[in-house]
Design an enzyme around this catalytic site. Structure first.
Site, PDB file in Angstrom:
ATOM      1  N   GLU A 132      10.094   0.478  10.907  1.00  0.00           N
ATOM      2  CA  GLU A 132      11.076   1.565  10.859  1.00  0.00           C
ATOM      3  C   GLU A 132      10.301   2.829  11.150  1.00  0.00           C
ATOM      4  OE1 GLU A 132      12.675   4.752   9.794  1.00  0.00           O
ATOM      5  OE2 GLU A 132      12.633   4.010   7.729  1.00  0.00           O
ATOM      6  N   LYS A 153       0.864  -1.172   0.000  1.00  0.00           N
ATOM      7  CA  LYS A 153       0.000   0.000   0.000  1.00  0.00           C
ATOM      8  C   LYS A 153       0.902   1.223   0.000  1.00  0.00           C
ATOM      9  CE  LYS A 153      -1.519   2.291   3.297  1.00  0.00           C
ATOM     10  NZ  LYS A 153      -1.130   3.591   2.630  1.00  0.00           N
TER      11      LYS A 153
END
Length: 491
Positions: free
Chosen positions: A263, A187
């Site tokens: 992250e 996405k």
């Protein structure tokens, strides 16, 4: 598809697929929903593209699940060669990719070219790693059998990527997954989806089988993501973005005990000791702070400078900042493009205002730029007081904020005084001190006398609330592999 060198902007944008990519086909979203992608420098619409629904997200996962066994059984050399062909196609279309990033994200064209080079290296690196997945074989300590340790793909993976590095963040996740034998649903960000869509069309040309990579761009991220993450067929989630969103995704992933790579946010300290080479420190500061218009999780956020050199350091970086040219990233000589949207401009302004209200001094810039586009002046502020918001929050803009310290111990304390721990930068000519900083600073990465650390061959990731897992390096492919142990008893 365009050919390099890049055609004009209109021709390039016309060449980008506009649909969702599911099961090897570009198609409309359910109900033919669309949303607009805009140029932050002009606010003009670049393209109207398919807007995925939750149903589309599950269709994409269906395709990834259907393709998983076949892709896992594909010879490592064949997976490797597809990635290498993709790398070659990226080189062929590097000008197209760079211009596309500049149009939708705003970064100067020279920096966008740099991102194409950096992002492409993940394809080359993991094309090489695909054929080096290994295990081990040996006699157990009791001598009663043979131990076989093997690696196998984790399985269907879902990726949520950020808007600030739309090419590199896609390749950094897709390349190791494909090398390991995992299928993917990605996405891309609603603000900058076009680069990922163009890149996936290159993967398609490289010979990637249908269903191995699926793309579901959407204006309703959480609504599309939640059913995919909740589906028991999904086995891996990787996200790059804010810590706030990352926490929510980790909580959702916990229900299915998914493997996760996160992250997340950064609050990078840039520590300049009294013995630093100021030429190196100033060059490092310009790269660490103003690369990507300051919109990077690795951007230096807190400049912690020894009091004895702080005034000279501040003067030198201010002189450099005042020479920077602001404008649309396609214009010659521009080094600072627009921020991604009006909220980013407002945040940068509020952080500067808070710091000045606590006694900080503005040496350069300091304000939003009136007119079309979302621009903020490259800024230097000094004498930033403890407790200022700008020392706690990720700026994500072209604002360099300087605080001072007196001793090594104080410098370490200030650098570690954050819940984040992605990257740190240290400038010192004392080798022993440099080695002490490697151990003392609580970050997953560190640049010693350098302002940019990222490299496809190195493990990228943080500690504390900057995330879990590593991307890149030898470590990167193991995020997509599970370890299996088998005992074969002696006959």
């Amino acid at each position: 598809m365009t050919s390099s060198p890049a055609l004009n902007e209109t021709a390039l944008l016309d060449s980008v697929p506009k649909g969702l990519f599911i099961g090897g086909e570009w198609a409309d979203a359910t109900g033919r929903r669309t949303f607009d992608v805009r140029d932050p420098a002009t606010n003009e619409v670049l393209a109207s593209i398919a807007d995925a629904t939750p149903e589309d997200g599950i269709r994409a996962l269906d395709a990834a699940v259907a393709a998983q066994d076949g892709w896992a059984a594909t010879a490592p050399r064949e997976r490797s060669e597809i990635l290498r062909r993709a790398f070659d196609l990226v080189q062929e279309h590097k000008e197209d990719l760079a211009l596309l990033m500049t149009l939708e994200m705003g970064k100067p064209l020279a920096e966008a070219r740099g991102e194409v080079g950096y992002g492409g290296e993940f394809l080359r690196w993991f094309s090489e790693e695909a054929v080096r997945i290994s295990g081990r074989y040996g006699i157990n300590p009791e001598g009663t059998g043979r131990m076989v340790v093997s690696q196998r793909p984790v399985g269907p993976s879902f990726f949520v990527t950020p808007w600030n590095f739309p090419f590199a963040m896609a390749t950094r996740k897709i390349a190791p997954a494909l090398a390991a034998g995992c299928t993917v649903v990605i996405k891309p960000p609603a603000l900058t989806p076009l680069t990922t869509m163009f890149f996936v069309s290159l993967l398609e040309r490289a010979g990637l089988p249908a269903g191995v990579v699926n793309v579901v761009q959407t204006s309703t991220s959480s609504k599309v993501s939640a059913p995919i993450i909740a589906d028991p067929r999904l086995r891996k989630l990787s996200f790059t973005g804010s810590t706030e969103v990352g926490r929510k995704l980790i909580a959702q992933a916990a229900e299915g005990v998914l493997r996760v790579s996160m992250e997340l946010g950064g609050n990078a300290p840039f520590v300049v000791f009294e013995d630093a080479d100021l030429d190196k420190a100033v060059e490092g500061a310009m790269a660490a702070k103003f690369r990507n218009i300051g919109q990077a999780c690795t951007a230096a956020n807190r400049f912690i400078v020894h009091a004895s050199v702080a005034e000279e350091f501040a003067e030198r970086v201010s002189a450099r900042v005042k020479e920077m040219k602001v404008g649309r990233g396609t214009e010659d000589g521009v080094t600072i493009g627009p921020l991604i949207d009006a909220d980013a401009v407002s945040k940068a302004g509020a952080l500067v205002k808070d710091a000045v209200g606590r006694g900080a001094k503005v040496l350069a810039g300091g304000s939003a730029i009136d007119g079309v586009g979302t621009f903020f002046e490259p800024t230097v502020i000094t004498e930033v007081a403890a407790g200022s918001d700008i020392l706690r929050e990720e700026i994500f803009g072209p604002v360099l904020a300087i605080a001072t310290f007196e001793s090594e111990e104080e410098g370490i304390r200030l650098a570690n005084d954050t819940e984040y721990g992605l990257v740190s930068y240290v400038f010192t000519e004392d080798l022993a001190r440099g080695h002490r900083m490697i151990d003392a600073l609580e970050t997953g990465m560190m640049g010693l006398n350098v302002g940019v650390v990222s490299n496809a061959a190195a493990p990228f990731g943080g500690v504390k609330q900057s995330g879990v897992g590593r991307e890149g390096g030898f470590e990167g492919i193991h995020e997509y592999l599970s370890t299996k142990y088998t005992l074969i008893p002696n006959a």
